[in-house]
Write an enzyme that holds these catalytic residues in place. Structure first.
Site, mmCIF file in Angstrom:
data_model
loop_
_atom_site.group_PDB
_atom_site.id
_atom_site.type_symbol
_atom_site.label_atom_id
_atom_site.label_comp_id
_atom_site.label_asym_id
_atom_site.label_seq_id
_atom_site.Cartn_x
_atom_site.Cartn_y
_atom_site.Cartn_z
ATOM 1 N N HIS A 42 39.519 69.198 119.032
ATOM 2 C CA HIS A 42 40.427 68.568 119.994
ATOM 3 C C HIS A 42 40.936 67.256 119.419
ATOM 4 C CE1 HIS A 42 41.773 66.618 123.756
ATOM 5 N NE2 HIS A 42 42.008 67.853 124.151
ATOM 6 N N ASP A 70 40.024 75.591 126.081
ATOM 7 C CA ASP A 70 40.676 76.874 125.831
ATOM 8 C C ASP A 70 39.696 77.935 125.336
ATOM 9 O OD1 ASP A 70 43.367 76.134 126.475
ATOM 10 O OD2 ASP A 70 43.454 75.021 124.596
#
Length: 451
Positions: free
Chosen positions: A327, A386
């Protein structure tokens, strides 16, 4: 036709030459690619009171990883999600109120807000037939962006940028987005997939999560826990700071003075990209590939070997990416992942998919080691939201085409909050600089017959 294709190939090759930028130029002029500093932190472009995304601390120019933190209006996301679960109620509507109004609602305030959402779910007359069913799209996100833009034409006061008007438009969009997405999906399914067209009306007494499951299921069936899990996913996706690509897109458009529908349609278009909201679909495709090629899902060595092939661009889509890992801000952990993972585990037991869930957890554990061994990359790497969200949607029997639209259904609350903040607080159009690399000597114009 062959001559046209050949000519187009020549034009493309010529164009590639004029668009090339030497990568060394970025370092030479200290260009912040992706509006990010060399240490990976984002370029400071403004202030926000809406949410805080925290994944590391900077001290004496050194970046130190910490456990990921996410708060909405100062409230920790863990507290917001856990309290909704403790009280056995759906929390997404409360999150929408919090993001827009800045405070947690009292019981009567939440009831009035939910009633207002229910009253505004209905789309304008003939909108479904004329704008959705008559012009289906292969991609539901494209249909959502187009439909939101079209709502401008049905608004008696579309352009006024007062807080009252933007708030009205925001609540209406939050209420209508689930219908636009589900009906857009059903239109696509009917027109392109040649399936039966089934449209269910939302029920005013149901939450957004319940209505979504009810409208998506041909038999209108879902369990309370199914709705609870989807509600949690909506809460986690509702907002993620002003710097993420779609929120920043909304703020850039809003800074120009444009209308709400244009700003939100732009944010939807941004979220459609596979580097942003489309990532959960890539995770599902990757996992399907892994499950087909790894014989023993409990063998860490076998899983590691296949992940190594993926990173070396020898397997899956040969991108070298393990989707769902890493991320831009979070380092040690993504707080949204932890909350959704907990729901995913419980749901997998109910759906008899525990072995598949365990495979996810093994990949989450092994992926950082694979990147470190193959690329020598020792930076902290965690699974992002996700990684598990697509698996959760799959267990809820939500079609793949709806994964990113559900993200948009949730995130519209955050986008609208950022639009309000940008319009009311900034007052300046966002206009970063781009340095020209064109040759400084003026070129002499040559008449067309002499070129």
């Amino acid at each position: 036709m062959e001559n046209i294709n050949s000519r187009m190939s020549e034009l493309t090759k010529k164009a590639q030459e004029c668009y090339f930028v030497d990568p060394s130029e970025y370092n030479k002029y200290n260009v912040k690619r992706g509006l990010r500093n060399k240490d990976g932190s984002g370029v400071l472009a403004g202030f926000t009171n809406i949410s805080e995304v925290h994944g590391y601390i900077m001290s004496e120019d050194e970046k130190t990883a910490i456990l990921g933190e996410l708060s909405y209006r100062g409230y920790d996301i863990n507290d917001l999600v856990s309290n909704a679960g403790i009280n056995k109620r759906y929390g997404f509507e409360e999150i929408c109120y919090l993001l827009l109004m800045g405070t947690l609602p009292k019981k009567d305030e939440l009831e009035i807000f939910c009633q207002y959402l229910a009253e505004n779910r209905e789309l304008p007359e003939y909108f479904i037939e004329d704008m959705i069913l008559k012009a289906p799209s292969r991609d539901v996100m494209n249909k959502m962006a187009r439909s939101v833009l079209t709502l401008y034409s049905y608004d008696d006061n579309p352009d006024e940028c007062t807080i009252e008007n933007i708030m009205r438009q925001s609540i209406q969009l939050i209420a209508r987005m689930p219908l636009i997405a589900v009906y857009g999906y059903n239109a696509k399914r009917h027109h392109f997939d040649k399936k039966s067209l089934i449209l269910h009306q939302p029920k005013p007494h149901l939450s957004i999560a319940e209505n979504l499951l009810r409208m998506l299921n041909p038999n209108k069936e879902f369990t309370n826990f199914d709705a609870e899990v989807l509600d949690t996913a909506l809460m986690l996706h509702a907002e993620h700071g002003g710097g993420n690509n779609s929120a920043f897109t909304c703020r850039v458009l809003s800074s120009s003075g444009t209308d709400t529908y244009s700003a939100i349609a732009g944010a939807i278009s941004s979220l459609k990209g596979p580097k942003h909201g489309g990532a959960n679909v890539q995770v599902i495709k990757m996992m399907d590939n892994i499950m087909k090629n790894v014989g023993d899902w409990t063998n860490d060595n076998e899983i590691y070997d296949y992940l190594e092939k993926i990173v070396r661009k020898r397997a899956n889509d040969r991108s070298g990416l393990i989707y769902g890992m890493g991320h831009a801000v979070y380092t040690l952990s993504d707080p949204r992942t932890n909350l959704l993972k907990e729901k995913a585990e419980k749901l997998s037991k109910q759906k008899n998919l525990s072995e598949e869930f365990e495979l996810y957890t093994r990949i989450e554990k092994l992926a950082p080691k694979v990147f470190a061994d193959v690329k020598g990359d020792t930076k902290q790497l965690c699974a992002n939201v996700d990684f598990y969200s697509g698996f959760v949607y799959k267990m809820l029997n939500i079609p793949t085409e709806m994964y990113t639209p559900i993200f948009a259904i949730a995130r519209v609350a955050g986008w609208c909050a950022h639009r309000l903040e940008e319009v009311l607080c900034s007052g300046r159009i966002i206009r970063p600089a781009y340095k020209s690399l064109a040759k400084k000597t003026a070129k002499e114009y040559v008449p067309i017959d002499e070129r």
